[in-house]
Structures are given as C-alpha cells and as structure tokens.
Design an enzyme around this catalytic site. Structure first.
Site, PDB file in Angstrom:
ATOM      1  N   CYS A   2       0.848  -1.189   0.000  1.00 56.76           N
ATOM      2  CA  CYS A   2       0.000   0.000   0.000  1.00 56.76           C
ATOM      3  C   CYS A   2       0.885   1.240   0.000  1.00 56.76           C
ATOM      4  O   CYS A   2       2.087   1.157   0.207  1.00 56.76           O
ATOM      5  CB  CYS A   2      -0.906   0.005   1.220  1.00 56.76           C
ATOM      6  SG  CYS A   2      -1.849  -1.515   1.444  1.00 56.76           S
ATOM      7  N   ARG A  27       1.881   1.093  -7.369  1.00 55.78           N
ATOM      8  CA  ARG A  27       1.992  -0.005  -6.410  1.00 55.78           C
ATOM      9  C   ARG A  27       0.716  -0.831  -6.327  1.00 55.78           C
ATOM     10  O   ARG A  27       0.721  -1.935  -5.796  1.00 55.78           O
ATOM     11  CB  ARG A  27       2.328   0.560  -5.026  1.00 55.78           C
ATOM     12  CG  ARG A  27       3.662   1.270  -4.971  1.00 55.78           C
ATOM     13  CD  ARG A  27       3.796   2.099  -3.710  1.00 55.78           C
ATOM     14  NE  ARG A  27       3.950   1.263  -2.533  1.00 55.78           N
ATOM     15  CZ  ARG A  27       5.114   0.900  -2.013  1.00 55.78           C
ATOM     16  NH1 ARG A  27       6.228   1.285  -2.579  1.00 55.78           N
ATOM     17  NH2 ARG A  27       5.177   0.163  -0.923  1.00 55.78           N
ATOM     18  N   TRP A  74      -4.534  -1.777  -0.482  1.00 53.54           N
ATOM     19  CA  TRP A  74      -4.977  -3.063  -1.013  1.00 53.54           C
ATOM     20  C   TRP A  74      -5.651  -3.804   0.133  1.00 53.54           C
ATOM     21  O   TRP A  74      -5.040  -4.011   1.174  1.00 53.54           O
ATOM     22  CB  TRP A  74      -3.797  -3.891  -1.516  1.00 53.54           C
ATOM     23  CG  TRP A  74      -3.535  -3.862  -2.985  1.00 53.54           C
ATOM     24  CD1 TRP A  74      -2.333  -3.670  -3.584  1.00 53.54           C
ATOM     25  CD2 TRP A  74      -4.463  -4.082  -4.063  1.00 53.54           C
ATOM     26  NE1 TRP A  74      -2.451  -3.728  -4.951  1.00 53.54           N
ATOM     27  CE2 TRP A  74      -3.745  -3.987  -5.269  1.00 53.54           C
ATOM     28  CE3 TRP A  74      -5.846  -4.341  -4.119  1.00 53.54           C
ATOM     29  CZ2 TRP A  74      -4.349  -4.146  -6.524  1.00 53.54           C
ATOM     30  CZ3 TRP A  74      -6.442  -4.491  -5.363  1.00 53.54           C
ATOM     31  CH2 TRP A  74      -5.697  -4.396  -6.541  1.00 53.54           C
ATOM     32  N   ASN A 100       0.387   0.068   6.658  1.00 50.33           N
ATOM     33  CA  ASN A 100       0.664  -1.039   5.747  1.00 50.33           C
ATOM     34  C   ASN A 100       1.097  -2.236   6.587  1.00 50.33           C
ATOM     35  O   ASN A 100       1.910  -2.079   7.503  1.00 50.33           O
ATOM     36  CB  ASN A 100       1.795  -0.698   4.776  1.00 50.33           C
ATOM     37  CG  ASN A 100       1.438   0.415   3.833  1.00 50.33           C
ATOM     38  OD1 ASN A 100       0.278   0.775   3.690  1.00 50.33           O
ATOM     39  ND2 ASN A 100       2.436   0.978   3.185  1.00 50.33           N
ATOM     40  N   GLY A 101       0.599  -3.408   6.289  1.00 48.11           N
ATOM     41  CA  GLY A 101       0.968  -4.593   7.040  1.00 48.11           C
ATOM     42  C   GLY A 101      -0.247  -5.297   7.615  1.00 48.11           C
ATOM     43  O   GLY A 101      -1.389  -5.045   7.211  1.00 48.11           O
ATOM     44  N   GLU A 481       8.321 -16.928 -17.669  1.00 54.14           N
ATOM     45  CA  GLU A 481       8.200 -15.472 -17.552  1.00 54.14           C
ATOM     46  C   GLU A 481       7.251 -14.910 -18.603  1.00 54.14           C
ATOM     47  O   GLU A 481       6.450 -14.011 -18.323  1.00 54.14           O
ATOM     48  CB  GLU A 481       9.585 -14.825 -17.677  1.00 54.14           C
ATOM     49  CG  GLU A 481       9.601 -13.314 -17.683  1.00 54.14           C
ATOM     50  CD  GLU A 481       9.058 -12.681 -16.411  1.00 54.14           C
ATOM     51  OE1 GLU A 481       8.836 -11.448 -16.431  1.00 54.14           O
ATOM     52  OE2 GLU A 481       8.846 -13.385 -15.408  1.00 54.14           O
ATOM     53  N   LYS A 485       3.841 -12.811 -17.766  1.00 54.20           N
ATOM     54  CA  LYS A 485       3.546 -11.474 -18.284  1.00 54.20           C
ATOM     55  C   LYS A 485       2.176 -11.440 -18.950  1.00 54.20           C
ATOM     56  O   LYS A 485       1.398 -10.507 -18.753  1.00 54.20           O
ATOM     57  CB  LYS A 485       4.621 -11.042 -19.295  1.00 54.20           C
ATOM     58  CG  LYS A 485       5.917 -10.644 -18.676  1.00 54.20           C
ATOM     59  CD  LYS A 485       5.779  -9.358 -17.883  1.00 54.20           C
ATOM     60  CE  LYS A 485       6.786  -9.289 -16.762  1.00 54.20           C
ATOM     61  NZ  LYS A 485       6.569 -10.176 -15.636  1.00 54.20           N
ATOM     62  N   GLU A 488      -0.573 -11.735 -16.255  1.00 53.82           N
ATOM     63  CA  GLU A 488      -0.596 -10.581 -15.350  1.00 53.82           C
ATOM     64  C   GLU A 488      -1.366  -9.400 -15.928  1.00 53.82           C
ATOM     65  O   GLU A 488      -2.169  -8.776 -15.235  1.00 53.82           O
ATOM     66  CB  GLU A 488       0.839 -10.104 -15.063  1.00 53.82           C
ATOM     67  CG  GLU A 488       1.567 -10.824 -13.965  1.00 53.82           C
ATOM     68  CD  GLU A 488       2.923 -10.201 -13.710  1.00 53.82           C
ATOM     69  OE1 GLU A 488       3.274 -10.021 -12.536  1.00 53.82           O
ATOM     70  OE2 GLU A 488       3.644  -9.883 -14.672  1.00 53.82           O
ATOM     71  N   HIS A 504       3.536 -34.845 -21.225  1.00 49.42           N
ATOM     72  CA  HIS A 504       3.084 -35.395 -19.952  1.00 49.42           C
ATOM     73  C   HIS A 504       1.880 -34.621 -19.416  1.00 49.42           C
ATOM     74  O   HIS A 504       1.774 -34.390 -18.212  1.00 49.42           O
ATOM     75  CB  HIS A 504       4.231 -35.395 -18.946  1.00 49.42           C
ATOM     76  CG  HIS A 504       5.385 -36.239 -19.356  1.00 49.42           C
ATOM     77  ND1 HIS A 504       5.433 -37.598 -19.156  1.00 49.42           N
ATOM     78  CD2 HIS A 504       6.532 -35.915 -20.011  1.00 49.42           C
ATOM     79  CE1 HIS A 504       6.560 -38.082 -19.644  1.00 49.42           C
ATOM     80  NE2 HIS A 504       7.249 -37.081 -20.161  1.00 49.42           N
ATOM     81  N   LYS A 603       2.892  -3.735  -6.867  1.00 46.59           N
ATOM     82  CA  LYS A 603       4.274  -3.724  -7.312  1.00 46.59           C
ATOM     83  C   LYS A 603       5.212  -4.336  -6.283  1.00 46.59           C
ATOM     84  O   LYS A 603       6.107  -5.091  -6.615  1.00 46.59           O
ATOM     85  CB  LYS A 603       4.708  -2.280  -7.608  1.00 46.59           C
ATOM     86  CG  LYS A 603       6.119  -2.154  -8.156  1.00 46.59           C
ATOM     87  CD  LYS A 603       6.261  -2.856  -9.480  1.00 46.59           C
ATOM     88  CE  LYS A 603       7.649  -2.713 -10.054  1.00 46.59           C
ATOM     89  NZ  LYS A 603       7.811  -3.538 -11.269  1.00 46.59           N
TER      90      LYS A 603
END
Length: 608
Positions: A2, A27, A74, A100-101, A481, A485, A488, A504, A603
């Site tokens: 946050c 963020r 968030w 935050n936390g 990756e 991307k 996301e 498989h 972020k």
C-alpha cells in the site's frame, strides 16, 4: 504494497499528499483516503476506487491544514469500501492512523478495547491501532505510539497524527518499508521515495523497530525502548523525470524500451575484459571466501524467481557449483539445510519483498552467507544482507516487471563469471563471455526494433482464452516469464512448460484454438525443441516462435516468428524474453486492460 504519504510543514498539506499518492498508484490499490488536522479537528475523506474518486470528494476550496496523512490500500482485512479505507480514527476522532501490514493479534486487542468503550466502525485490523494509541495517550503521541506497538504482534509501516499535537507526525516500521524525507521547514514520510522526490532528495530509511517523530523543523528517531537512534541521511540519485512516462502510453512500454540503457548500467564498471572476469565489490567477499562456498541457494518470488532459475543454470554449467532455486515463501518454513559454506542469494526488484526478506533472515540465522540482487538503493534487503549487487535499472513503475528481470539475469551472469573464473572457467571462455555481455545492449535494441511487427500480431492473440509457452534449457524460465507477463496484464490464462514435458499432460489441451509460443533460439538444445514444435504443429496449434536470425526449421513450421541475434547460450534469455514482453503488452492494450495497474496485483508485496 500500500502507499503512505505524510506531511508536516508550512504549506497546505492536502495537495502535496494527493500528488504523492498519485505517484504511488503504480503499487496497486483499491481505495484511498486523506486525513488533515484543521482548526483543532480531523478532516477525513475516504473513497473506494481510484484516487480520482477521492479527489472528487475533497472540498473545492481545498483543505488548508499543514499536517496530513494519505493512504492507498490493497484490502487485506475487510472489503474495499469507503468505511474500510484508511485513515482510521479513534472513537473521539482525535487520532488518525494509516498502516501497511497486518496486525496478527487484532482480534484480541479489539475485544479488549471494546470492553473499554471503544466503538469500531470498520472490519480492518488497522482501526485497532487508532483506538489503542488513543487509549494509551496521556501527553505524548510519541510515547503512546511506542507503547501501543509494544503490545502489537504483526507487521506495520505506520503513520499517525493527532489533534492534540497539530505539528507532529509520527511514523514507525516493522517489516513494511517507510522512509523520512527531509525538506526546508517541512518534512515528509512515505512508503516510497517516488512520492516525495519532487520536494526533496534527502531521505532517511527506517529500520524495523524504529519510531520517528517529525515536526516542520526537526525529527528524531527512537527504538521501542525510547533509546535515541542516529541514522545516515541518504540522497536519492534519480529525479522526477525518471518516474514520468515521457510521452509513452504506459510505464510498461517505456520500461521495456529502457532495457538497453538499464543493462548498460548494470554492467557499468564491472566487466574486466583482459582478465575475462567481473568486478563486484558490493558482494564484500574475498576470493578465498568465495572459494569456500560449496553450494548456492537462490530465493525469490514471481519474476525474480524466474531470473533465479536462469542463474541456477548459469552457476552450475559455467561456475561448476551446485545451485538450487527456492520460492522464498516456502524456503522460510521448511527447515532449510544451509550452513556457513552456503551462499544464499535473494533477488527482489524492490528490495522489500516480505517473503524474500524473511527467507534471507532465516538463512542468516542458520549461519549462511547472504547476498542481495536488488534494484532499490537503501531498501531493507540491501541493508540487511552481508553483501550484494545493485542492478541500477532505475525506477520500475509498471507492476509487471520487465527491465528488472533482464538486469537481474545480467547481474547473475556477472556473478557467474566471477565465480567461474575462480574455479574452472578458462581465461578464453571468460573473455568470450565478457565480449558477449558487452554486445548485449545493442542486441537488445535490435530486438526492440520488432515492436511494430509484434503489435500487428496482437489482434491474432487478443481473443485467446488460453496460451501455452514452451522452452528448454536456459529458455524454459523464459517460457515461464512470458506466460506470467501475459496472464498478469492481459488476464489470458497462460502456462509455461519445459517443452519436453508437454507430452506429460498439456498436449491434451492443444488444438487450433490454443496459441503456443515457442522460445527456440539456436542453442545447445535447439534440435530437441524442433521436435517439440513439430508435435505442436501436428495438433494444428497456432505457433508463435522466437528464433535466432537465419534459423529455418522452426521458421518453416511456425505461423509467426520473431528473430533475435546470436549470442552465447546463457545470455539468450535476455534477448528471447523481449518479444514475449512486447507480445504481452500489445495484447493487453488490444484487450483494453489497465497495463500498469493490473487488477489484484501490487508492485511491492510487503506482506505474506
């Protein structure tokens, strides 16, 4: 995760706070709020949604108070709505808190405070802090905050203001990043320097267990036992222009295009061509100490974990040292076997990733040597590890990491070069690797030249519901990756797989509706992946392939190809990932997605 911004000074605080929060939007957040001390009372404005919603609720003539706190949240406790948005206040509306936390003993504290007459309005754990500080307040906000935090279990980056002390801003940190920014007759707190660099570059990074007290002209820092702590003032070495879009539609494309310069910065002053090695002073280990290492563990999350996988391959092939990669979130809980001859390397763009930080702390506790590969100077990981390497990629604002990934791979190549030359790598092989590294920035520019070409392909893939990414050897992590991307930022379900493992299970999914992206440069396993591509083609899938210039076999099988220049095998991921970054970006734009702030993502993940 946050965003926090606080101000005490001589200017109207609300506009400064709102501007700072705007710079922290990258963020990720789902609600926002502002608290201003004005004429002896707290003015609180909160809103679910984007900052524009909050801005529309502020008075048209603005708040004139000079002490304020702002927050973007968030949701962790309670749905994202107006009531659960920060700041939170005590029953009488005299103390405001942003946080935050996670407060782990919030339920017990809530029950105790309720018995004492506190009236709770939200579902959050944070509101407990406001009531607890108020309950403990006598004549000092600093003392009340410190006493409250001694009773708290969990993590926090905390900002507190009160009508009782209309010039005082209190901040505290345990496990969630927070800094002080020092100006002329004004001082700030922030969870990220990006929020305040417009006003000052002089910052002080708080460490765990520290409480800071700021007034317009002064500040001091104490620990929870009220002992004064002396801190170094650092200077932020980038300016406002580096966190602006610079005419680009999104930060993500700006950062993709910045990769040649970012990679150059990662290598600057570190390559020694005559000796065929790399200079990495930040690792703070002698050659003798490096030779004592008999095992390397790389730990990370998300995109950094994919970079770590490439590092594992490099270290084992070229430095001939056993290496393994661990998800940081799992490493810390599974009784890892590390000792003084183990080198544990944590990778994190922000240097604040909670799980990676905890994994490194666990490794140190068990006697291992720790290194950090991070982008953010002054970050917690950078300060706590035994040594490390800054990648110097510059601020990365887009939530989906791009330039940090390629720079982490380059940093791992430099470390591999150093370790390899101390062991079995020949001078000739070392010089070859140095020359290949020097060529990388120009080769990356060459690959970026395919952006328009890939943009034209985006329509073909924008309607897909699923996608499969295949790679082998060094390019299996690139497949992972690339899939990350795409999922996301475009919200298309995508999976990365080792190409040989396709038989498989995933081969059952392949048909003409399933795009398959094959990362297939001409490397040591090229002929193997040719066979895998033929298997995909036989199932009538649409194939997009990343191949080396001049390659013919896969080009003849694929529906579309993008070429990359020839380089040594271990550096192919730096080139082969770029077409996948561009593909994900252009597909997301075609689908109308919020590229820089994808839903549900942040972020910097500073909670478990």
């Amino acid at each position: 995760m946050c965003g926090i911004v606080g101000y005490t000074g001589h200017r109207a605080a609300a506009p400064l706070i709102m501007d700072g929060l705007k710079r922290l939007e990258y963020r990720g957040y789902d609600s926002a709020g502002l608290a201003v001390v004005l004429d002896g009372r707290l003015e609180i404005d909160k809103a679910a949604g984007k900052l524009a919603v909050l801005a529309s609720r502020l008075p048209t003539d603005g708040h004139t108070g000079t002490l304020a706190l702002g927050h973007t949240r968030w949701a962790t406790h309670g749905a994202p709505n107006d009531v659960n948005a920060h700041p939170h206040t005590d029953t009488d509306g005299t103390i405001a808190v942003v946080h935050n936390g996670i407060i782990e003993n919030a339920a017990a504290l809530r029950a105790w405070l309720s018995e004492r007459g506190c009236r709770f309005r939200s579902e959050t754990d944070t509101e407990v802090l406001a009531h607890l500080i108020s309950e403990l307040y006598t004549d000092s906000l600093e003392a009340a905050v410190a006493e409250a935090l001694r009773r708290v279990e969990g993590t926090y980056g905390l900002g507190v203001i009160s009508t009782h002390e209309p010039n005082t801003l209190v901040a505290a940190r345990l496990g969630s990043p927070l800094l002080l920014a020092l100006g002329d007759g004004e001082n700030f707190i922030a969870s990220d320097a990006a929020a305040v660099v417009e006003h000052t570059r002089s910052v002080v990074y708080l460490d765990d267990g520290e409480v800071a007290v700021l007034t317009p002209d002064n500040y001091h820092i104490v620990d929870l036992d009220k002992t004064r702590v002396e801190k170094t003032v650092s200077v932020v070495d980038w300016d406002l222009e580096t966190i602006e879009r610079g005419g680009h539609a999104h930060f993500m494309i700006k950062e993709i295009l910045e990769q040649p310069e970012a990679i150059t910065n990662t290598m600057r002053g570190r390559l020694l061509e005559e000796e065929g090695t790399a200079r990495l002073g930040g690792i703070d280990m002698t050659d003798e100490q490096l030779l004592e290492i008999d095992r390397v563990v790389l730990t990370a999350c998300g995109t950094s974990w994919h970079a770590a996988l490439i590092g594992e391959y490099m270290l084992e092939e070229l430095a001939r040292i056993p290496a393994e990669v661990e998800y940081a979130s799992e490493f810390r809980y599974r009784e890892p076997l590390v000792d003084s001859r183990t080198l544990v390397i944590g990778l994190s763009q922000s240097g604040e990733t909670a799980d990676t930080l905890a994994a490194l702390r666990e490794a140190k506790k068990r006697g291992a040597r720790t290194l950090g590969i991070v982008n953010s100077v002054g970050s917690t990981i950078a300060r706590e590890v035994d040594g490390g390497t800054y990648i110097h990629a510059g601020p990365e604002i887009g939530v989906a990491s791009t330039k940090a990934f390629t720079c982490q791979v380059v940093a791992l190549a430099l470390l591999t070069l150093r370790l390899g030359r101390l062991r079995t790598m020949s001078l000739l092989q070392g010089r070859k690797m140095v020359k290949a590294l020097r060529r990388l920035p120009q080769q990356v520019r060459q690959v970026l030249g395919h952006s328009k070409e890939i943009e034209k392909l985006a329509d073909t893939y924008a309607l897909a519901q699923n996608a499969l990414f295949l790679g082998r050897g060094y390019n299996f992590p690139v497949a992972l990756e690339g899939a990350l991307k795409l999922k996301e930022i475009s919200y298309i379900h995508a999976e990365g797989y080792p190409a040989a493992e396709m038989k498989h299970g995933p081969i059952a999914l392949i048909d003409e509706m399933m795009p398959v992206i094959c990362v297939a440069p001409s490397d040591a396993v090229y002929q193997k992946i040719v066979s895998n591509v033929q298997e995909v083609k036989a199932r009538r899938a649409r194939i997009f392939a990343v191949v080396t210039e001049g390659e013919e076999e896969i080009t003849s099988l694929a529906d579309q190809t993008v070429t990359i220049p020839k380089t040594i095998d271990c550096l192919t991921p730096v080139l082969s990932v770029i077409p996948l970054q561009l593909l994900a970006y252009h597909v997301a734009v075609r689908r109308g997605c919020d590229v820089d702030q994808p839903r549900n993502l942040a972020k910097s993940v500073t909670v478990e």
